[in-house]
Design an enzyme around this catalytic site. Sequence first.
Site, PDB file in Angstrom:
ATOM      1  N   HIS A 187      -8.502  28.635   5.763  1.00 57.13           N
ATOM      2  CA  HIS A 187      -7.133  28.181   6.024  1.00 57.13           C
ATOM      3  C   HIS A 187      -6.763  28.312   7.504  1.00 57.13           C
ATOM      4  O   HIS A 187      -5.591  28.501   7.852  1.00 57.13           O
ATOM      5  CB  HIS A 187      -6.118  28.958   5.176  1.00 57.13           C
ATOM      6  N   SER A 317     -12.574  15.228  32.832  1.00 57.11           N
ATOM      7  CA  SER A 317     -11.223  14.797  33.166  1.00 57.11           C
ATOM      8  C   SER A 317     -11.202  14.070  34.498  1.00 57.11           C
ATOM      9  O   SER A 317     -11.939  14.430  35.422  1.00 57.11           O
ATOM     10  CB  SER A 317     -10.280  15.997  33.220  1.00 57.11           C
ATOM     11  N   LYS A 323     -13.235  20.458  34.419  1.00 57.57           N
ATOM     12  CA  LYS A 323     -13.051  20.448  32.966  1.00 57.57           C
ATOM     13  C   LYS A 323     -14.226  19.733  32.299  1.00 57.57           C
ATOM     14  O   LYS A 323     -14.681  18.690  32.755  1.00 57.57           O
ATOM     15  CB  LYS A 323     -11.748  19.727  32.608  1.00 57.57           C
ATOM     16  N   VAL A 324     -14.712  20.324  31.222  1.00 57.06           N
ATOM     17  CA  VAL A 324     -15.818  19.735  30.452  1.00 57.06           C
ATOM     18  C   VAL A 324     -15.384  19.637  28.997  1.00 57.06           C
ATOM     19  O   VAL A 324     -14.892  20.620  28.428  1.00 57.06           O
ATOM     20  CB  VAL A 324     -17.102  20.591  30.565  1.00 57.06           C
ATOM     21  N   GLU A 330     -17.181  14.464  19.750  1.00 56.31           N
ATOM     22  CA  GLU A 330     -16.146  13.438  19.585  1.00 56.31           C
ATOM     23  C   GLU A 330     -16.751  12.068  19.330  1.00 56.31           C
ATOM     24  O   GLU A 330     -16.211  11.268  18.556  1.00 56.31           O
ATOM     25  CB  GLU A 330     -15.252  13.419  20.824  1.00 56.31           C
TER      26      GLU A 330
END
Length: 468
Positions: A187, A317, A323-324, A330
Amino acid sequence: MSDFRVEKDSMGEMQVPADALYGAQTARAVENFPISGLRMPRPFIRALGMIKEGAARANLELGLLDKEIALAVMEAAEEVITGELDAHFVVDVFQTGSGTSTNMNANEVIARRAAQMLGAASGAHPVHPNDHVNLGQSSNDVFPTALHLAAAVETRQRLIPALFDLQEALGEKSGAFDDIVKIGRTHLQDAVPIRLGQVFSGYARQVALSIRRLEGASNGLNELPLGGTAVGTGINTHPEFAAKVIAGLAQATGLPLREAANHFEAQAGRDAVVNLSGALKACATALFKIANDIRFLGSGPRCGLGELELPAVQPGSSIMPGKVNPVMAESLMQACVQVIGNDAAIGAAGLSGNFELNTMMPVMSHNLLQSIELLTQASRVFSARCIQGLAANRERCEALVEQSLAMVTALAPVLGYDHAAAIAKDAWEQNKTVREVVREKNLLSAEELERILDPRPMTEPGIPGKTR
């Protein structure tokens, strides 16, 4: 006008590009269906070429086709199989529901190419698309046969091996991560400890079961409708024709292909296609779950879960330097979503088996073969560019285990459920670990506390603090 020639069919004259191998019926289809720009997939065209080659061989053996013409048709069909003539397959996916336009596209291309091989003068047609190339056939049995053949080959020879590779990669990580204890989650909340290797063993098993379902579902495609011609009765075909062609296809593919047990079922419905699509959807569902879990477990790198370290394959980005993103996960997830959507379309198309024929076969073919291709390629690159390079953050996993309030679960058999719940509440309100609260309350000896709250034994069957 010099860039065109005039061809005739039963409806009259049509202008056809001068260098096109197709004829009037294909030209009419191009004119009638300027819908999507999508063409029938390469595996389907390959299967269609295999059927036409096998048909010419069978008709030659049965004495129904002149040897010179039969050999030329077979040679031209081989060029269809290898993809040399793909530029001449120009009919849109969204066409006549039986696929007649695509079948005639193949018949016309093979007939004209065979005529060229026989040295026929331009404009002469010693090879006829219907009388020779389509001999003993109908679009109504050829098209679904090509669909079954293409999907069975792609599933068995490409998708399942790709999934085996992914299963093996996940299994290797299961072994590599087996000694790392992390916190489980249900949950989206903290649960009892689990080993990271156990998590990955579950992923590997999901893929293994997907393979098993696909193997079972693809078996239904081994029954081929060829021989039923227009409505399943076999009119205008030799009684031995289908068996001969199918035997050749089985030998060429290594698949246990066979003639349909009931040709009326085999042409009126596409249930085997719907069934395979369902197995593909189930596989997509499993792969989505795996990819999404890995994406979340690798979130961070400092402010997320951070239990996994995903390979950095590209900048993440255009505005945030350094940023990776989890792009491989995805990518796979998007492919899975498309497969699930394709299944909805295939199911709706499968409803359209009106009377003696399903009339949405081209869109079923496009979607089914796209789903197989998407899962094949996406799982391959996910395995190679994500799973194989995964690393675990052991320190992060162990730190989160100790912080979890779910550690109190191991105390319930010793102190009772209500008492353990009170300890968890105190730990939460005081911002302390379960171990710290129990130690402060002097509820257990240091030795007992260390033994009961050891997270490793919690990942196996048994009762902490009692018999195991």
